[in-house]
Design an enzyme around this catalytic site. Structure first.
Site, PDB file in Angstrom:
ATOM      1  N   SER A  38      -9.273 -30.447 -12.854  1.00 45.17           N
ATOM      2  CA  SER A  38      -9.116 -31.522 -13.844  1.00 45.17           C
ATOM      3  C   SER A  38      -7.673 -32.003 -13.839  1.00 45.17           C
ATOM      4  O   SER A  38      -7.181 -32.480 -12.817  1.00 45.17           O
ATOM      5  CB  SER A  38      -9.553 -31.028 -15.231  1.00 45.17           C
ATOM      6  OG  SER A  38      -9.513 -32.081 -16.163  1.00 45.17           O
ATOM      7  N   HIS A  63     -12.559 -34.015 -12.866  1.00 45.92           N
ATOM      8  CA  HIS A  63     -12.666 -34.873 -14.048  1.00 45.92           C
ATOM      9  C   HIS A  63     -11.783 -36.098 -13.832  1.00 45.92           C
ATOM     10  O   HIS A  63     -10.565 -35.971 -13.699  1.00 45.92           O
ATOM     11  CB  HIS A  63     -12.208 -34.125 -15.300  1.00 45.92           C
ATOM     12  CG  HIS A  63     -12.996 -32.891 -15.583  1.00 45.92           C
ATOM     13  ND1 HIS A  63     -12.491 -31.819 -16.295  1.00 45.92           N
ATOM     14  CD2 HIS A  63     -14.279 -32.545 -15.243  1.00 45.92           C
ATOM     15  CE1 HIS A  63     -13.406 -30.880 -16.390  1.00 45.92           C
ATOM     16  NE2 HIS A  63     -14.499 -31.284 -15.752  1.00 45.92           N
ATOM     17  N   ASP A 108     -13.873 -25.763 -18.561  1.00 47.06           N
ATOM     18  CA  ASP A 108     -15.016 -26.120 -17.718  1.00 47.06           C
ATOM     19  C   ASP A 108     -15.018 -25.272 -16.443  1.00 47.06           C
ATOM     20  O   ASP A 108     -14.004 -25.180 -15.744  1.00 47.06           O
ATOM     21  CB  ASP A 108     -14.947 -27.604 -17.356  1.00 47.06           C
ATOM     22  CG  ASP A 108     -16.236 -28.116 -16.734  1.00 47.06           C
ATOM     23  OD1 ASP A 108     -17.293 -27.473 -16.930  1.00 47.06           O
ATOM     24  OD2 ASP A 108     -16.190 -29.167 -16.060  1.00 47.06           O
TER      25      ASP A 108
END
Length: 357
Positions: free
Chosen positions: A171, A198, A295
């Site tokens: 991310s 992401h 995540d």
């Protein structure tokens, strides 16, 4: 990468060396020179990390040119000489080697020599960094030339495991980390790599184009119901989960999934890992790189419990130590590594030891 300049009067030798260097994973072709004066000029202009040259290039100027160069050189240099020719000076920066018969090199010989030359240059770089200290033990050099802490030995069962895919979750700080990661992986990795990053909509194609251009690795947006090619990298498109299904002919295929976001995230690393657990079981490798949040942590633990090999990036090299930290703290990482060593470990786990440096 170690940027290399080649200085040689022979166009054939320069051409073959360029092909050899381009086949390596940690050497980069920076430029070439035909004469001693041109070498001195290109050194000032391009500031290479390493020089490959020939003894006769110096001899053509005057008798003392080589001696002057050897005593003053600050750039590590490999000097080829003709068979049987006497060499009289070496140091931590200067190394001599008998000139191979480059003119007769086949494609197989070029592949073989690329590994030998790369190892030779890395060995010279290590000697320079440690000032010829005989007790210095280094197993790897980062791409910026700094020293990396040696990797620990792999467990025996991990060495024997036949993995089918590498799964990467990342991310915040992802683009820079992914570029270093892919440069370390190189063009000939034997497994397909799947990445969930992401990223805001409309930026995914630009990111992929940039990564492919800078890393020289085949990078794609994943496409629905398609097979994966070993050595290629596939990204989850923005706002779509990347998942997998088993397939009788291809083994497995990628599926673009439009299920609801997981913890407000789509694509979700957990969703990709969960699907991989169903299709690959323990026959995969997962990597959690820099990023905010958690995540991928929960499903990293799930994969680890199935027998997969799971890696988390360490704090010192993470832009944001969120996702890797969560993975480590939940017990989901078999190993925590600095970014520069993750690609090395993946090569080792792939079982293709010929590519290891």
């Amino acid at each position: 990468m170690i940027n290399v300049v080649v200085a040689c009067s022979s166009a054939v030798v320069r051409s073959v060396l360029k092909e050899i260097i381009l086949k390596t994973r940690k050497l980069a072709w920076l430029g070439e020179a035909v004469t001693y004066d041109a070498l001195m000029s290109i050194n000032l202009e391009l500031k290479p990390d390493f020089i490959i040259t020939e003894k006769s290039l110096f001899d053509r100027v005057r008798n003392s040119t080589l001696a002057d160069y050897c005593h003053t050189a600050e750039i590590p240099t490999l000097i080829y000489h003709v068979p049987g020719e006497k060499t009289y000076y070496s140091s931590k920066n200067i190394n001599y080697q008998e000139m191979p018969q480059f003119m007769n090199f086949s494609s197989e010989k070029i592949d073989e020599y690329s590994k030998l030359l790369e190892q030779k240059i890395l060995d010279i770089k290590r000697t320079v960094l440690f000032d010829n200290h005989p007790g210095a033990m280094v197993t790897s050099i980062n791409e910026d030339g700094s020293i990396a802490v040696p990797l620990q030995s792999l467990p025996a069962d991990a060495k024997k495991h036949k993995y089918k895919a590498v799964l990467v979750g990342v991310s915040t700080g992802g683009p820079g980390a992914l570029l270093e990661f892919l440069k370390g992986i190189g063009r000939h990795y034997p497994l397909p790599i799947f990445i969930t990053q992401h990223i805001n909509s409309f930026f995914d194609k630009n990111l992929i184009k940039w990564l492919a251009s800078e890393s020289h690795v085949a990078v794609h947006l994943a496409e629905d119901n398609t097979a994966a090619i070993p050595g290629h990298v596939y990204f989850a498109p923005s706002d779509v989960h990347l998942t997998f299904i088993s397939h009788p002919q291809d083994g497995f295929r990628m599926i673009l999934n439009h299920d609801a976001p997981i913890n407000f995230l789509r694509p979700s690393v957990d969703k990709m890992f969960e699907s991989a657990a169903s299709v690959f079981g323990g026959d995969c490798i997962s990597v959690i790189l820099t990023g905010m949040g958690a995540d991928g942590a929960k499903e990293s633990l799930h994969l680890k419990n199935l027998g997969a090999y799971t890696i988390a990036q360490d704090e010192s090299t993470s832009v944001v130590y969120g996702m890797p930290k969560a993975t480590y703290e939940i017990g989901g990482a078999c190993e925590v590594l600095p970014l520069s060593q993750i690609s090395m470990r993946l090569w080792e786990l792939s079982g293709d030891e010929l590519e290891l440096i």
